[in-house]
Design a protein around this motif. Structure first.
Motif, PDB file in Angstrom:
ATOM      1  N   LEU A 191       0.656  -1.135   0.043  1.00 19.05           N
ATOM      2  CA  LEU A 191      -0.083  -0.215   0.384  1.00 19.05           C
ATOM      3  C   LEU A 191       0.939   1.688  -0.374  1.00 19.05           C
ATOM      4  N   ARG A 192       0.653   2.255  -0.443  1.00 22.82           N
ATOM      5  CA  ARG A 192       0.976   3.249  -1.776  1.00 22.82           C
ATOM      6  C   ARG A 192       0.746   4.493  -0.677  1.00 22.82           C
ATOM      7  N   PRO A 193       1.127   6.036  -0.267  1.00 18.19           N
ATOM      8  CA  PRO A 193       0.195   7.026   0.316  1.00 18.19           C
ATOM      9  C   PRO A 193       0.903   8.248  -1.174  1.00 18.19           C
ATOM     10  N   GLY A 194       0.096   9.096  -0.949  1.00 19.30           N
ATOM     11  CA  GLY A 194       0.155  10.779  -1.273  1.00 19.30           C
ATOM     12  C   GLY A 194      -0.234  11.600  -0.371  1.00 19.30           C
ATOM     13  N   MET A 195       0.126  12.727   0.100  1.00 18.34           N
ATOM     14  CA  MET A 195      -0.033  13.401   1.022  1.00 18.34           C
ATOM     15  C   MET A 195       0.396  14.888   0.548  1.00 18.34           C
ATOM     16  N   MET A 196      -0.353  15.583   0.535  1.00 21.74           N
ATOM     17  CA  MET A 196       0.216  17.458   0.065  1.00 21.74           C
ATOM     18  C   MET A 196      -0.762  17.881   1.233  1.00 21.74           C
ATOM     19  N   SER A 208     -10.103  -0.126  -3.130  1.00 23.74           N
ATOM     20  CA  SER A 208      -9.303   0.126  -3.751  1.00 23.74           C
ATOM     21  C   SER A 208      -8.019   1.674  -3.426  1.00 23.74           C
ATOM     22  N   ASP A 209      -9.272   2.537  -2.465  1.00 23.93           N
ATOM     23  CA  ASP A 209      -8.947   4.412  -2.724  1.00 23.93           C
ATOM     24  C   ASP A 209      -9.010   4.542  -1.743  1.00 23.93           C
ATOM     25  N   GLY A 210      -8.439   4.853  -0.696  1.00 23.99           N
ATOM     26  CA  GLY A 210      -8.751   5.743   0.656  1.00 23.99           C
ATOM     27  C   GLY A 210      -8.012   6.769   0.965  1.00 23.99           C
ATOM     28  N   TRP A 211      -9.701   7.975   0.588  1.00 21.73           N
ATOM     29  CA  TRP A 211      -9.012   9.255   1.107  1.00 21.73           C
ATOM     30  C   TRP A 211      -9.674   9.647   2.959  1.00 21.73           C
ATOM     31  N   GLY A 219      -3.258   3.875  -1.110  1.00 19.46           N
ATOM     32  CA  GLY A 219      -3.990   2.667  -1.633  1.00 19.46           C
ATOM     33  C   GLY A 219      -3.032   1.775  -2.209  1.00 19.46           C
ATOM     34  N   ALA A 220      -3.031   0.128  -2.958  1.00 18.63           N
ATOM     35  CA  ALA A 220      -1.962  -0.027  -3.780  1.00 18.63           C
ATOM     36  C   ALA A 220      -1.963   0.758  -5.404  1.00 18.63           C
ATOM     37  N   GLU A 221      -0.376   0.174  -5.891  1.00 18.15           N
ATOM     38  CA  GLU A 221      -0.992   0.509  -7.506  1.00 18.15           C
ATOM     39  C   GLU A 221      -1.882  -0.120  -8.562  1.00 18.15           C
ATOM     40  N   ASP A 222      -1.655  -1.442  -8.272  1.00 20.19           N
ATOM     41  CA  ASP A 222      -3.043  -1.652  -8.898  1.00 20.19           C
ATOM     42  C   ASP A 222      -4.789  -1.567  -7.835  1.00 20.19           C
ATOM     43  N   ARG A 223      -5.594  -1.284  -8.711  1.00 16.69           N
ATOM     44  CA  ARG A 223      -7.203  -1.360  -7.959  1.00 16.69           C
ATOM     45  C   ARG A 223      -7.293  -2.603  -7.391  1.00 16.69           C
ATOM     46  N   ALA A 224      -6.605  -3.607  -8.218  1.00 11.93           N
ATOM     47  CA  ALA A 224      -6.710  -4.991  -7.740  1.00 11.93           C
ATOM     48  C   ALA A 224      -6.264  -5.718  -7.146  1.00 11.93           C
ATOM     49  N   ALA A 225      -5.895  -4.995  -6.152  1.00 17.88           N
ATOM     50  CA  ALA A 225      -4.616  -5.337  -4.669  1.00 17.88           C
ATOM     51  C   ALA A 225      -5.974  -4.243  -3.652  1.00 17.88           C
ATOM     52  N   HIS A 226      -6.613  -4.953  -2.481  1.00 17.91           N
ATOM     53  CA  HIS A 226      -6.937  -3.802  -1.752  1.00 17.91           C
ATOM     54  C   HIS A 226      -7.536  -4.885  -0.801  1.00 17.91           C
ATOM     55  N   PHE A 227      -8.031  -3.891   0.316  1.00 13.51           N
ATOM     56  CA  PHE A 227      -8.769  -5.001   1.782  1.00 13.51           C
ATOM     57  C   PHE A 227      -9.632  -5.682   0.876  1.00 13.51           C
ATOM     58  N   LYS A 228     -10.338  -7.264   1.632  1.00 10.93           N
ATOM     59  CA  LYS A 228     -11.422  -7.500   0.923  1.00 10.93           C
ATOM     60  C   LYS A 228     -13.026  -6.976   1.974  1.00 10.93           C
ATOM     61  N   SER A 229     -12.520  -6.259   2.863  1.00  8.34           N
ATOM     62  CA  SER A 229     -13.582  -5.833   3.463  1.00  8.34           C
ATOM     63  C   SER A 229     -13.412  -4.282   3.527  1.00  8.34           C
ATOM     64  N   ILE A 230     -14.859  -3.588   4.005  1.00  2.23           N
ATOM     65  CA  ILE A 230     -14.807  -2.022   4.319  1.00  2.23           C
ATOM     66  C   ILE A 230     -14.202  -1.789   5.532  1.00  2.23           C
TER      67      ILE A 230
END
Length: 785
Positions: free
Chosen positions: A435-440, A689-692, A707-718
Motif C-alpha cells: 500500500l502506498r501513500p500520497g500527501m500534500m 481500492s482507494d482511501g482518502w 492505496g496499492a499500485e493496482d486497484r486489484a490489490a485492496h482490502f477484502k472488507s470495508i
C-alpha cells in the motif's frame, strides 16, 4: 729561497680567488636560474597558469541548493560535486585552529611559501614531513592537480604550485584562503566541501561543529579515503588521526592538555546523514522540483548573460521553496508511523492460505499474468535491455532468472532494505503488494505548499502519488456537488432530503442507461439534512442534488476549483468516479477555506544564482470562484463530518475508544486529541481500492490518499479498506505533531463567518448512517448505470 716562497704564496692566493669567483658565479647563476624558472612558470612556460580572472573566480562545480521556507537545506542537485561554499564567518574557531595547528602552523607569518619548512623538508629529504602550506594546497587543488609520479614533472608542478600560492596570497586575505581550502576539499561520501561534510558526517552546519568533530574532519585532509569513517574500514586509524590533530592543537596551545586528554578518549559519535537524490527529506518534492527547473532552464528568458543555459548540477543555484522543513518531517513521520501498521494488517489478510491470488482479489490467473506483462513492458529493466539490443524473448527470459537484489521491507515498523534472491517477475508482484501513500499540505491563504509526500520510500517507489498519480476520489468529490447546489439553488445545510433511492433515467445528462444509487447501509427510509447527509456520506441524497443541478455545472465548478483532470459529465461523478491527483484536490479544497478564492499552488518563491542575483520571482495566480458565503457554508457542511461518526470519534478521542479496539494494531498509538474546529471529508472507492481524507483548518488544507499500485490489490472488507482507516490516521498524526510545535502557528480558531451570511447553518449533525455504523462505516461507488 725566500723569493720562491713569496711567489708560491701569491700563486696560492690567486688560485683561491678563482674558486671564490666561480662560487659566486655559480651561486648567482643558480639564483638567476631559479628566478628565471619562476618567471618562466609565471608566464606559462612550464604549462598553463591561471590568469587573475581565474584566480578571482576559480572554476569549481557548485551544487544547486534547495532551501525550505524556514531556511533549511532540503537537498541538492549535483552530478559529481556536492559542493555548497560557505564564508569564513561560517567556520567555527575550533575548526580553523585545528587546520592551522595541523597543516600550517606558520600560516599567518608567511606569504604563501614557508621557507623554514621548505629548508627542513629539503635537509631531511622529506623524512620529517612535507612543507606544503595551506596556500600551496589550495593552488594544487584548484589549479595544479595531482602530482605526477615522474620526478621532473613533480618538480615542475611544485614550482607552479609555489607561484600560484604567492599569487593567491596577494589576491586573497588569509581568511579567504582558509575558507577556500575548506570549500574545495573532497571529504568523501559526496562530502564535497566542509558544508556537505559537516551535514553528512554529523548532521550539522559547519558553524555548529564541536571541537572533536572539527578535529576528525581536519584529520581527513591527510587522506580522506584512508581516514574516512564511512564505511568504517579503518575505525582505529580514523580515531588515531583525529587524536593527532588534537595533539597538535595542544602542542601549539590552542587547547589545554587536559582538554586534549579528555577528548582523545571519546568516540567519533557520527550522525551519518547521506545526501543523495534518493535519500533525505522531501525526496518526492525534490524530484518534482528537478522537472520544474529543467523546464525553467529551457525558457530563453532564463538564460545566462552569455546566452547559455543554467546547469542545474554545477552552477550553484539557490532555489527557495515554500516547503516547511518541520511540517515536511511531521508529514513523513506520520506516513512512517501509520503505513507499516496498515501494511501488516493488509499482509495478514492476503496470505497465500487466505488468498491464492494475493495480493490481488477477484482476478483470474490470466488477468494477473496480463497485468504483470503490462508492467514488465513499462519497467526500467525492459527499457535498458531493449536499448542493449536484446530480443523480446531474451528480455522475457531474464525476468524468470533468479537474481540477487535488495528489496524494500517494513521491519519492526521501520523502512528497511534486505538482501534476497528473487526472480524479477516475482519482485514485480512483491512490490504490487505494498500500500502506498500520497500527501500534500498547503496554506490556503497564500497557496504555499508546506509538505509533499509522494510515497514512503523514493528509492524503491519512485512514482509520485501527489502530482503524477491520479486516483478515484470517492466521496471526497461530494463537496463539489454540494457547493454547486448551494451556489445555484441557495440550499442550506439544514434543508432536509429523503434518503429514498432515486433513479436518473436513461439519456438524461448523457447517461446511456438508467442510474440508481445505493446506500452502503442498505437503508432508505426517513429524511436527512444536507449536513447530516454529508457527514454520513449518504449516496442517495448526493444523487438527488446531482439530479437537481446536472453533472455539467458540477464539472465546471470542479474546473474553476483547479481540477485539470478529465471529468466525464455523467451523474455518477457525484460519487467520485473521476481520477484526480492529491495536488488538485488540496488546491480545490483550499478554495473553500480561502473564502472562495482559488490560489494556484506555489512551490518555488524565487531562484538565485551563486552570487545572490535573483533570476526568478514567483507571481501569485488567484481567481474568485465562489462567493464568501457559499465557501463558508460548504466548509460548515464539512465540519459536520468531523463532529460525528467514526471520523469525529477518531479525531477527537482522548483515550482508548471503540475505534482503537475495533481496528486493533492499525489504530494503536492514536488518539489525536484534536478539539479545535475541523472540516473534512473521507472517501472510499469501489472494492476499497482507494482511501482518502481531506482535512481543513483555517490556515492549512491537507489531503491524504492511500492505496496499492493496482486497484486489484485492496482490502477484502470495508472495515479496513475505508478512508477513515487507511488515510485519516496519517492526517491525524500529522496535525497532532503540527499543533505540538508552537513555532508553526497552525490555526485552532473557528472558521470566519461572513458578516452578511444569509443561509442558515445553525443545525446539528446527528451522525447517523454510513460513517456512524461500526459494521459498514463508509460509502462505496455503485457503477450500475
Amino acid at each position: 729561497m725566500a723569493k720562491k716562497k713569496t711567489t708560491q704564496s701569491k700563486t696560492e692566493t690567486l688560485d683561491y680567488s678563482k674558486y671564490v669567483r666561480w662560487f659566486w658565479i655559480l651561486f648567482l647563476s643558480g639564483i638567476a636560474a631559479i628566478v628565471l624558472l619562476f618567471l618562466l612558470a609565471s608566464l606559462g612556460g612550464l604549462g598553463e597558469m591561471p590568469d587573475y580572472t581565474r584566480l578571482e573566480n576559480p572554476e569549481t562545480n557548485l551544487a544547486t541548493e534547495i532551501i525550505s521556507s524556514d531556511d533549511k537545506t532540503l537537498g541538492k542537485f549535483y552530478f559529481d560535486d556536492n559542493r555548497t561554499p560557505v564564508g569564513y564567518d561560517d567556520l567555527p574557531k575550533n575548526l580553523v585552529d585545528a587546520l592551522v595547528a595541523t597543516e600550517d602552523v606558520r600560516f599567518y607569518e608567511h606569504s604563501g611559501i614557508d621557507a623554514r619548512g621548505t629548508l627542513r623538508a629539503i635537509s631531511s629529504l622529506g623524512s620529517s614531513g612535507g612543507a606544503s602550506t595551506i596556500s600551496q594546497q589550495v593552488s594544487r587543488q584548484l589549479f595544479v592537480g595531482v602530482a605526477s609520479p615522474n620526478t621532473l614533472s613533480r618538480l615542475t608542478q611544485k614550482i607552479k604550485e609555489w607561484v600560484i600560492a604567492i599569487r593567491l596570497e596577494r589576491q586573497y586575505t588569509k581568511e579567504e584562503i582558509i575558507a577556500m581550502y575548506f570549500n574545495i576539499y573532497d571529504f568523501g561520501n559526496n562530502g564535497d566541501g566542509i558544508r556537505s561534510a559537516a551535514r553528512i558526517y554529523f548532521g550539522k552546519e559547519p558553524k555548529d561543529l564541536d571541537l572533536k568533530e572539527s578535529a576528525m574532519l581536519v584529520g581527513m585532509f591527510k587522506n580522506s579515503s584512508l581516514y574516512n569513517p564511512i564505511p568504517s574500514r579503518n575505525p582505529v586509524g580514523v580515531k588515531n588521526r583525529r587524536n593527532v590533530v588534537l595533539a597538535q592543537m595542544a602542542k601549539y596551545d590552542y587547547i589545554t592538555q587536559e582538554v586534549k586528554d579528555s577528548l582523545q578518549k571519546t568516540e567519533l559519535d557520527l550522525n551519518f546523514t547521506p545526501e543523495t537524490h534518493s535519500q533525505g527529506i522531501a525526496t518526492y518534492f525534490r524530484e518534482y522540483l528537478r522537472g520544474f527547473m529543467k523546464e525553467w532552464a529551457k525558457d530563453k528568458k532564463n538564460r545566462k548573460p552569455d546566452g547559455s543555459k543554467y546547469d542545474l548540477y554545477s552552477d550553484g543555484l539557490k532555489i527557495f521553496t515554500t516547503i516547511d522543513s518541520r511540517m515536511q518531517k511531521y508529514a513523513e513521520d506520520a506516513v512512517a508511523q501509520h503505513m507499516p501498521r496498515l501494511q501488516a494488517e493488509f499482509d495478514n489478510q492476503n496470505t497465500p492460505e487466505r488468498n491464492k491470488t494475493a495480493p490481488f482479489l477477484e482476478l483470474s490467473t490470466s488477468e494477473i499474468n496480463k497485468l504483470l506483462n503490462d508492467g514488465m513492458k513499462r519497467g526500467e529493466r525492459w527499457r535498458i535491455l531493449k536499448e542493449q539490443g536484446k530480443s523480446e524473448k531474451e528480455i522475457r527470459a531474464s525476468f524468470q532468472k533468479p537474481t540477487e537484489m535488495r528489496v524494500f521491507k517494513w521491519i519492526d515498523g521501520k523502512a528497511s532494505e534486505v538482501d534476497t534472491v528473487m526472480k524479477p517477475i516475482d519482485s514485480m508482484r512483491y512490490y504490487k503488494s505494498f500500500l502506498r501513500p500520497g500527501m500534500m499540505s498547503m496554506d490556503p491563504l497564500t497557496g504555499h505548499v508546506k509538505a509533499w509526500v509522494g510515497g514512503m520510500n523514493y528509492k524503491h517507489f519512485q512514482y509520485d502519488m501527489v502530482k503524477q498519480g491520479a486516483r478515484q476520489v470517492g466521496s471526497t468529490f461530494k463537496p463539489f456537488v454540494y457547493a454547486t447546489a448551494i451556489d445555484q439553488l441557495q440550499f442550506s445545510p439544514c434543508d432536509s432530503f429523503p434518503r429514498t433511492q432515486i433513479t436518473i433515467e436513461a439519456n438524461k445528462y448523457g447517461n446511456p442507461e438508467p442510474w440508481t444509487t445505493k446506500n452502503s447501509d442498505g437503508k432508505y427510509s426517513g429524511k436527512q439534512t444536507l449536513k447530516d447527509a454529508l457527514a454520513s456520506s449518504t449516496n442517495t441524497v448526493t444523487a438527488r442534488l446531482m439530479n437537481e443541478i446536472g453533472p455539467q455545472p458540477v464539472v465546471e465548478m470542479a474546473k474553476k476549483l483547479g481540477i485539470t483532470s478529465d471529468i466525464l459529465p455523467v451523474p455518477a461523478i457525484a460519487l467520485g468516479t473521476a481520477d484526480i491527483s492529491v495536488y488538485e484536490m488540496v488546491a480545490a479544497y483550499s478554495t473553500f477555506a480561502n473564502k472562495g478564492v482559488y490560489n494556484k499552488p506555489v512551490m518555488v518563491t524565487r531562484i538565485e544564482d551563486k552570487n545572490g542575483t535573483v533570476l526568478y520571482q514567483f507571481a501569485p495566480e488567484s481567481k474568485d470562484v465562489l462567493s464568501e458565503e457559499v465557501a463558508y457554508v460548504t466548509v460548515n457542511l464539512m465540519e459536520g463530518v468531523t463532529q460525528a461518526g467514526s471520523s469525529g470519534g477518531r479525531l477527537r478521542s482522548k483515550g482508548v475508544d471503540k475505534y482503537n479496539v475495533m481496528y486493533r494494531e492499525v489504530m494503536t498509538g492514536y488518539p489525536y486529541e484534536l478539539d479545535n474546529p475541523i472540516a473534512g471529508k473521507t472517501g472510499t472507492t469501489q472494492n476499497q481500492s482507494d482511501g482518502w481524507f481531506m482535512g481543513i483548518v483555517p490556515n492549512l488544507v491537507t489531503g491524504v490518499w492511500v492505496g496499492a499500485e493496482d486497484r486489484a490489490a485492496h482490502f477484502k472488507s470495508i472495515t479496513y479498506g475505508q478512508g477513515a482507516t487507511m488515510a485519516l490516521p496519517i492526517w491525524g498524526l500529522y496535525m497532532k505533531a503540527c499543533y505540538a510545535d508552537k513555532t508553526l502557528n497552525v490555526s485552532k480558531a473557528k472558521f470566519e463567518k461572513p458578516a452578511n451570511l444569509k443561509i442558515n447553518v445553525d443545525c446539528k449533525v446527528k451522525g447517523e448512517g454510513d460513517l456512524g455504523s461500526n459494521e459498514d462505516p463508509e460509502d462505496t461507488i455503485d457503477f450500475d448505470f
